[in-house]
Scaffold this active site. Sequence first.
Site, mmCIF file in Angstrom:
data_model
loop_
_atom_site.group_PDB
_atom_site.id
_atom_site.type_symbol
_atom_site.label_atom_id
_atom_site.label_comp_id
_atom_site.label_asym_id
_atom_site.label_seq_id
_atom_site.Cartn_x
_atom_site.Cartn_y
_atom_site.Cartn_z
ATOM 1 N N CYS A 76 29.412 -52.527 0.028
ATOM 2 C CA CYS A 76 29.085 -53.392 1.167
ATOM 3 C C CYS A 76 30.407 -54.009 1.634
ATOM 4 C CB CYS A 76 28.091 -54.486 0.773
ATOM 5 S SG CYS A 76 27.651 -55.565 2.163
ATOM 6 N N HIS A 162 27.131 -42.156 4.030
ATOM 7 C CA HIS A 162 27.287 -42.394 5.470
ATOM 8 C C HIS A 162 27.293 -41.090 6.253
ATOM 9 C CE1 HIS A 162 28.105 -46.739 5.506
ATOM 10 N NE2 HIS A 162 28.639 -46.542 4.311
ATOM 11 N N GLU A 211 21.551 -49.173 9.294
ATOM 12 C CA GLU A 211 21.849 -49.248 7.863
ATOM 13 C C GLU A 211 20.661 -48.804 7.019
ATOM 14 O OE1 GLU A 211 23.577 -52.438 5.800
ATOM 15 O OE2 GLU A 211 24.943 -52.999 7.416
ATOM 16 N N CYS A 220 28.764 -53.017 9.965
ATOM 17 C CA CYS A 220 28.645 -52.399 8.645
ATOM 18 C C CYS A 220 30.058 -52.025 8.215
ATOM 19 C CB CYS A 220 27.746 -51.160 8.713
ATOM 20 S SG CYS A 220 27.586 -50.285 7.140
ATOM 21 N N GLY A 223 30.422 -48.663 6.713
ATOM 22 C CA GLY A 223 30.201 -47.724 7.826
ATOM 23 C C GLY A 223 31.435 -47.580 8.687
#
Length: 293
Positions: A76, A162, A211, A220, A223
């Site tokens: 994260c 991802h 997400e 994100c 991301g």
Amino acid sequence: MITFLKMHGLGNDFVILDARDPDSGIGADISVRAASLVSDRRRGIGCDQLLIIRPSDNADIFMQILNQDGSVAGACGNGTRCVADYVMRDLDVDQLLIETKSTMLFAERSRIGDADLIAVNMGAARLDWQQVPLAQAQDTLHVDLGADAPALAVCQSMGNPHAVMFVDDVAAIDLDAIGPKLEHADIFPDRANISIVQKLDDAKFRMRVWERSVGITQACGSGACAVGVAAHRRGLAGRLSEIVMDGGSVIIEWRDNGTAGGEVIMTGPVTYVGHGVLDDAISALFGTHHAKA
Ligand SMILES: N[C@H](CCC[C@H](N)C(=O)O)C(=O)O
């Protein structure tokens, strides 16, 4: 009584619990019920992810990441910046080593212009199909996600899966509609975070994200790392890019350190919202809660 901290990184928001003190009242295992209740935007405090800070034998801290639905995530980025800033202030240091279930992360203070930022070395991009993971062997540079996908995807892991698709106009894509379908595509045994990306110039990209386990978020971090990596893999950018998300921008540098996955440095802001105390009934869901004397 368990205290909590509310922070966000570009609108990707977090409830942070500090379990470093053995008397924190926070048990070793966080139930789906506890995490999803605290994350609930009506019945709880509300957040995209719940982040638990714990002691580590291998780093300054261990950070546990739970999505809004209580599922565990391996990375994260925005949350790492927030936790890093909080703990660095607490310890009065300017660098921090953070262990997560998938990676060892290194965070330090940074500045761009007059902005105080946090830079996190998010570790290597994992490019092989088994690392993403995908359900079968294939080139992760051009993955067909089926009729719902606006383009072939570039797939990689930053410790979490991802899929990145480059499109002409992100505003023309109904991410609410395709996000859940692509998140749950059969090719992703662990599901995936879905990003659609528009190239603005050779070092700037506009990204929107669905997400995994949460839906559309304002930003994100992992991301954005995946987008910076995917852009370079596809020959659309160098190794340094600005990724512009709904909630704001981060700078992504995919450093070549001689390994296949290199190392991805994400630099961006953090914001403190406030702090408070969880009600006894909710605190009790977090395990070793000491009943009132
Ligand atoms: N939903 C993600 C975890 C949070 C990622 C995001 N909040 C970030 O800043 O990287 C997953 O299940 O892999």
